[in-house]
Design a protein around this motif. Structure first.
Motif, PDB file in Angstrom:
ATOM      1  N   TYR A   1       9.231  10.440  -6.350  1.00 50.48           N
ATOM      2  CA  TYR A   1       8.527   9.206  -6.020  1.00 50.48           C
ATOM      3  C   TYR A   1       8.636   8.176  -7.138  1.00 50.48           C
ATOM      4  CZ  TYR A   1       6.646  11.778  -2.153  1.00 50.48           C
ATOM      5  OH  TYR A   1       6.536  12.514  -1.000  1.00 50.48           O
ATOM      6  N   ILE A   2       8.842   6.929  -6.731  1.00 46.57           N
ATOM      7  CA  ILE A   2       8.956   5.803  -7.655  1.00 46.57           C
ATOM      8  C   ILE A   2       7.917   4.764  -7.265  1.00 46.57           C
ATOM      9  CG2 ILE A   2      10.467   3.962  -8.489  1.00 46.57           C
ATOM     10  CD1 ILE A   2      12.835   5.755  -7.601  1.00 46.57           C
ATOM     11  N   VAL A   3       7.130   4.296  -8.236  1.00 44.53           N
ATOM     12  CA  VAL A   3       6.157   3.230  -8.003  1.00 44.53           C
ATOM     13  C   VAL A   3       6.757   1.939  -8.549  1.00 44.53           C
ATOM     14  CG1 VAL A   3       3.872   2.342  -8.567  1.00 44.53           C
ATOM     15  CG2 VAL A   3       4.183   4.775  -8.140  1.00 44.53           C
ATOM     16  N   VAL A   4       6.848   0.928  -7.704  1.00 45.01           N
ATOM     17  CA  VAL A   4       7.345  -0.390  -8.099  1.00 45.01           C
ATOM     18  C   VAL A   4       6.130  -1.295  -8.226  1.00 45.01           C
ATOM     19  CG1 VAL A   4       8.817  -2.331  -7.460  1.00 45.01           C
ATOM     20  CG2 VAL A   4       9.496   0.002  -6.869  1.00 45.01           C
ATOM     21  N   TYR A   5       5.989  -1.938  -9.389  1.00 41.82           N
ATOM     22  CA  TYR A   5       4.816  -2.774  -9.621  1.00 41.82           C
ATOM     23  C   TYR A   5       5.193  -4.047 -10.347  1.00 41.82           C
ATOM     24  CZ  TYR A   5       4.798  -0.887 -14.396  1.00 41.82           C
ATOM     25  OH  TYR A   5       5.139  -0.530 -15.669  1.00 41.82           O
ATOM     26  N   GLN A   6       4.268  -5.001 -10.313  1.00 43.21           N
ATOM     27  CA  GLN A   6       4.448  -6.292 -10.961  1.00 43.21           C
ATOM     28  C   GLN A   6       3.235  -6.549 -11.835  1.00 43.21           C
ATOM     29  OE1 GLN A   6       4.732  -9.518  -8.181  1.00 43.21           O
ATOM     30  NE2 GLN A   6       6.012 -10.694  -9.563  1.00 43.21           N
ATOM     31  N   VAL A   7       3.469  -7.023 -13.042  1.00 42.22           N
ATOM     32  CA  VAL A   7       2.393  -7.286 -13.990  1.00 42.22           C
ATOM     33  C   VAL A   7       2.007  -8.752 -13.905  1.00 42.22           C
ATOM     34  CG1 VAL A   7       1.715  -7.227 -16.411  1.00 42.22           C
ATOM     35  CG2 VAL A   7       3.273  -5.491 -15.518  1.00 42.22           C
ATOM     36  N   GLY A   8       0.717  -9.010 -13.610  1.00 44.75           N
ATOM     37  CA  GLY A   8       0.201 -10.372 -13.576  1.00 44.75           C
ATOM     38  C   GLY A   8      -0.549 -10.670 -14.856  1.00 44.75           C
ATOM     39  N   SER A   9      -1.250 -11.785 -14.893  1.00 46.92           N
ATOM     40  CA  SER A   9      -1.978 -12.166 -16.104  1.00 46.92           C
ATOM     41  C   SER A   9      -3.142 -11.228 -16.399  1.00 46.92           C
ATOM     42  CB  SER A   9      -2.475 -13.604 -15.986  1.00 46.92           C
ATOM     43  OG  SER A   9      -3.336 -13.717 -14.869  1.00 46.92           O
ATOM     44  N   ASP A  10      -3.836 -10.751 -15.357  1.00 44.84           N
ATOM     45  CA  ASP A  10      -4.957  -9.847 -15.589  1.00 44.84           C
ATOM     46  C   ASP A  10      -5.008  -8.677 -14.600  1.00 44.84           C
ATOM     47  OD1 ASP A  10      -5.573 -11.455 -13.459  1.00 44.84           O
ATOM     48  OD2 ASP A  10      -7.674 -11.663 -13.964  1.00 44.84           O
ATOM     49  N   VAL A  11      -3.960  -8.521 -13.790  1.00 41.54           N
ATOM     50  CA  VAL A  11      -3.901  -7.436 -12.815  1.00 41.54           C
ATOM     51  C   VAL A  11      -2.499  -6.830 -12.770  1.00 41.54           C
ATOM     52  CG1 VAL A  11      -5.695  -8.379 -11.311  1.00 41.54           C
ATOM     53  CG2 VAL A  11      -3.324  -8.957 -10.910  1.00 41.54           C
ATOM     54  N   ILE A  12      -2.436  -5.632 -12.228  1.00 43.12           N
ATOM     55  CA  ILE A  12      -1.160  -4.987 -11.946  1.00 43.12           C
ATOM     56  C   ILE A  12      -1.109  -4.764 -10.445  1.00 43.12           C
ATOM     57  CG2 ILE A  12       0.231  -2.922 -12.269  1.00 43.12           C
ATOM     58  CD1 ILE A  12      -1.152  -2.616 -14.993  1.00 43.12           C
ATOM     59  N   ASP A  13      -0.100  -5.314  -9.788  1.00 39.63           N
ATOM     60  CA  ASP A  13       0.047  -5.185  -8.344  1.00 39.63           C
ATOM     61  C   ASP A  13       1.069  -4.096  -8.034  1.00 39.63           C
ATOM     62  OD1 ASP A  13      -1.673  -7.309  -7.695  1.00 39.63           O
ATOM     63  OD2 ASP A  13      -0.067  -8.753  -8.036  1.00 39.63           O
ATOM     64  N   ASN A  14       0.632  -3.056  -7.322  1.00 40.06           N
ATOM     65  CA  ASN A  14       1.555  -2.036  -6.842  1.00 40.06           C
ATOM     66  C   ASN A  14       2.226  -2.591  -5.601  1.00 40.06           C
ATOM     67  OD1 ASN A  14       1.051  -0.002  -8.733  1.00 40.06           O
ATOM     68  ND2 ASN A  14      -0.804   0.554  -7.670  1.00 40.06           N
ATOM     69  N   LEU A  15       3.527  -2.760  -5.671  1.00 38.20           N
ATOM     70  CA  LEU A  15       4.255  -3.362  -4.563  1.00 38.20           C
ATOM     71  C   LEU A  15       4.766  -2.319  -3.578  1.00 38.20           C
ATOM     72  CD1 LEU A  15       6.318  -5.934  -6.624  1.00 38.20           C
ATOM     73  CD2 LEU A  15       4.150  -6.296  -5.447  1.00 38.20           C
ATOM     74  N   ARG A  16       5.253  -1.190  -4.102  1.00 43.79           N
ATOM     75  CA  ARG A  16       5.802  -0.152  -3.239  1.00 43.79           C
ATOM     76  C   ARG A  16       5.674   1.209  -3.885  1.00 43.79           C
ATOM     77  NH1 ARG A  16      10.917  -1.633   0.246  1.00 43.79           N
ATOM     78  NH2 ARG A  16       9.652  -2.880   1.599  1.00 43.79           N
ATOM     79  N   ILE A  17       5.579   2.213  -3.049  1.00 42.60           N
ATOM     80  CA  ILE A  17       5.727   3.597  -3.467  1.00 42.60           C
ATOM     81  C   ILE A  17       6.865   4.143  -2.624  1.00 42.60           C
ATOM     82  CG2 ILE A  17       4.667   5.864  -3.629  1.00 42.60           C
ATOM     83  CD1 ILE A  17       1.972   4.425  -3.876  1.00 42.60           C
ATOM     84  N   LEU A  18       7.942   4.508  -3.279  1.00 39.06           N
ATOM     85  CA  LEU A  18       9.164   4.892  -2.582  1.00 39.06           C
ATOM     86  C   LEU A  18       9.490   6.357  -2.807  1.00 39.06           C
ATOM     87  CD1 LEU A  18      11.356   1.965  -3.894  1.00 39.06           C
ATOM     88  CD2 LEU A  18      10.416   2.147  -1.628  1.00 39.06           C
TER      89      LEU A  18
END
Length: 46
Positions: free
Chosen positions: A22-39
């Motif tokens: 499993y791979i977690v794809v995420y994006q780092v924002g200014s004060d949050v981390i958004d999980n975009l996908r779990i593949l």
């Protein structure tokens, strides 16, 4: 430590291998981390 893991194949995202399958794809924002996908590692991405 959101920048600990490697940059992803898509610009602006990062990926973390949480299990050999499993791979977690995420994006780092200014004060949050958004999980975009779990593949599953066998999925075609991107």
């Amino acid at each position: 430590m959101p920048y600990l893991f490697r940059p992803d194949r898509v610009a602006g995202t990062r990926e973390h291998v949480v299990h050999p399958n499993y791979i977690v794809v995420y994006q780092v924002g200014s004060d949050v981390i958004d999980n975009l996908r779990i593949l599953h590692s066998r999925q075609q991405y991107p």
